[in-house]
Enzyme design. Structure first.
Site, mmCIF file in Angstrom:
data_model
loop_
_atom_site.group_PDB
_atom_site.id
_atom_site.type_symbol
_atom_site.label_atom_id
_atom_site.label_comp_id
_atom_site.label_asym_id
_atom_site.label_seq_id
_atom_site.Cartn_x
_atom_site.Cartn_y
_atom_site.Cartn_z
ATOM 1 C CB SER A 97 -2.545 10.993 31.126
ATOM 2 O OG SER A 97 -2.127 12.407 31.469
ATOM 3 C CB CYS A 156 -8.690 5.810 27.299
ATOM 4 S SG CYS A 156 -10.488 6.474 26.388
ATOM 5 C CD GLU A 172 -4.366 5.562 31.208
ATOM 6 O OE1 GLU A 172 -5.226 5.391 30.288
ATOM 7 O OE2 GLU A 172 -4.242 6.620 31.551
ATOM 8 C CG PHE A 214 -0.198 9.226 21.200
ATOM 9 C CD1 PHE A 214 -0.203 8.148 20.634
ATOM 10 C CD2 PHE A 214 0.035 9.570 22.465
ATOM 11 C CE1 PHE A 214 -0.029 7.003 21.606
ATOM 12 C CE2 PHE A 214 0.158 8.571 23.632
ATOM 13 C CZ PHE A 214 0.066 7.146 23.023
ATOM 14 C CD GLU A 262 3.303 17.007 21.429
ATOM 15 O OE1 GLU A 262 4.082 17.033 22.521
ATOM 16 O OE2 GLU A 262 1.974 17.377 21.357
ATOM 17 C CE LYS A 267 -1.675 20.628 21.356
ATOM 18 N NZ LYS A 267 -0.389 19.637 21.272
#
Length: 504
Positions: free
Chosen positions: A234, A289, A389, A157, A184, A181
């Site tokens: 992740s 990240c 994290e 995202f 969402e 993909k």
């Protein structure tokens, strides 16, 4: 204009064989504006049959696209580059609306994605093979690189334009067909990318996308016609992606999480280091990240550095991107915001010092998912703020006495994505780049994301797979080599030889 209508009554569709296609599952997920908490759209969730349709379209389109000349594929990449540049403001608006980041930050994301498309415009040079004449008497040997077929990308995202471009630009330029993909939570930017790709001349079926959740992901990982999978997210999910996809015979590059350290030596310029720590720690609300999450202060510089960071944090303007003066927006969801905030109480309970508490007055931006920057001092290994994290606007400071202690701290961490050192000593910087066990290193550069002609990726639990994202390794990932050994002899000189081939 985009075919995407961001309203709760219109589900953001899939994109299959060159056109928007509604999901057939009947399942949908809300798309929220993080700055207001308002549901602005829905994403239709693809079922297994929807994914199969997208893969089938990609498989059908692959043979013709693979046989398309390199010059033609590069021409398409050039047109895509120009269209992305012309539409960068539209892309930034969509990013900001669904992700929450400021327009300036969103424009920066588009610019870094554009760099990868520009790199893909030069793919012809990178697809050159090698040729050896007269490897044996009358025998020539040469190597060529060929596309894999249908490949897939699963993206997060936090960068709804940049990360898809990291994947699809090289994949398509190399002659593959691609199924994306996207997250969402931020589905609309991907549709705009698909529309621009079609306008640029990417043939129908070469680029497809499926909206959705775990159902779509699982099918992509298991589908027998998918040859390779790229992923950014992740570490637990990256490990699952890698293990599942490789078990199904696929090539995988799965980029996981990070806990990036910034080492500040006693000779560092404090103002420069403090500016860098604040920019890298709180930019994009810490949801990247490559964010710096741990500042490792060596020796007696710690007090001055913490004071300088505190002073800068107080000036950061937090609020919706609709107000141009704001420098930092909300987090992606209420649940994520609340989870991030729990690390502040945990840090105090575990013995750290909460130097800046970023939890907002509930009356301020009450409906949005905002959390002001926070600063934790005297953090130590073993504390949750150090080990996890967090993926939010929390910066922790660890105080150490020596360089040796600092390098041991960084190398003992299970992640190895990015790191930085701030110093005015060239010898110390060179020693650091030699010693540190991390994939991307910055010297007086806090976020060392490589330029497009190098490759992006970490070490240890930050990467599952052998090849990094984009750049030369990206081209290598989306192609496979074939070695050809040829002889054109005089037919009269042919004979049966049952021995193993030799070149001497």
């Amino acid at each position: 204009m985009s075919t995407v209508e961001t309203s709760p009554t219109t589900a953001v569709p899939n994109w299959i064989n060159g056109k928007p296609v509604a999901a057939t599952s009947g399942r949908k997920g809300p798309v929220t504006n993080p700055a207001t908490g308002e549901i602005i759209a829905e994403a239709g969730f693809a079922c297994i049959e929807d994914v199969d349709c997208a893969v089938a379209a990609a498989k059908a389109a692959f043979p013709e696209w693979r046989s398309t000349s390199l010059s033609r594929r590069v021409e398409v990449m050039f047109r895509l580059r120009n269209l992305l540049l012309e539409n960068r403001n539209r892309l930034a608006q969509v990013i900001s609306l669904e992700n929450g980041k400021t327009i300036a930050d969103a424009l920066g994301e588009v610019a870094r994605g554009l760099e990868i498309v520009e790199f893909a415009c030069g793919v012809s040079n990178l697809l050159k093979g090698g040729y050896t004449e007269q490897a044996s008497q009358g025998v020539d040997v040469y190597q060529i690189r060929q596309p894999l077929g249908v490949v897939a990308g699963i993206t997060p995202f936090n960068f709804p334009v940049m990360v898809p471009l990291w994947m699809l630009a090289n994949a398509i330029a190399c002659g593959n067909s691609f199924v994306l993909k996207p997250s969402e939570k931020v589905p609309s930017a991907s549709i705009l990318l698909a529309e621009l790709a079609k306008e640029a001349g990417v043939p129908d079926g070469v680029l497809n996308l499926v909206q959705g959740d775990k159902v779509a992901v699982t099918r992509l990982l298991e589908h027998p016609d998918i040859r390779a999978v790229s992923f950014v997210g992740s570490t637990p999910v990256a490990r699952h992606i890698y293990e599942t996809a490789t078990r199904n015979g696929k090539r995988v590059q799965a980029l996981g999480g990070a806990k990036n350290h910034m080492l500040v030596l006693p000779d560092a310029d404090i103002s420069m280091a403090a500016d860098a720590a604040v920019s890298a720690g709180y930019g994009a609300a810490g949801e990247r990240c490559m964010a710096i999450s741990i500042v490792v202060a060596v020796g007696d510089i710690a007090d001055s550095l913490v004071a300088a960071i505190r002073e800068r944090v107080a000036r950061i303007k937090v609020g919706p991107a609709s107000e141009p003066a704001n420098q930092m927006g909300p987090l992606i969801s209420r649940e994520h915001r609340d989870r991030v905030a729990t690390y502040l109480d945990a840090a105090v309970a575990e013995g750290a010092t909460l130097s800046v508490d970023g939890r907002l007055d509930p009356a301020t931006h009450a409906d949005g998912f905002f959390l002001k920057p926070s600063l934790i001092d005297n953090a130590k290994p073993g504390m949750s703020c150090y080990e996890k994290e967090i993926f939010g606007p929390i910066l922790s400071v660890v105080r150490v006495a020596t360089y040796a202690e600092a390098i041991r701290l960084i190398n003992d961490n299970p992640y190895g994505n990015g790191t930085a050192i701030f110093t005015q000593n060239g010898g110390a910087a060179r020693q650091f780049q030699f010693d540190v066990e991390v994939g991307m290193v910055g010297i007086n550069v806090p976020i060392p994301v490589p330029v497009s002609y190098y490759s992006f990726g970490g070490w240890k639990s930050s990467l599952f797979g052998d090849l990094h994202m984009y750049g030369p390794e990206g081209v290598q990932f989306y192609t496979r080599s074939k070695v050809v050994t040829s002889r054109w002899p005089d037919p009269g000189g042919s004979k049966v030889d049952l021995g193993f081939p030799q070149v001497r």
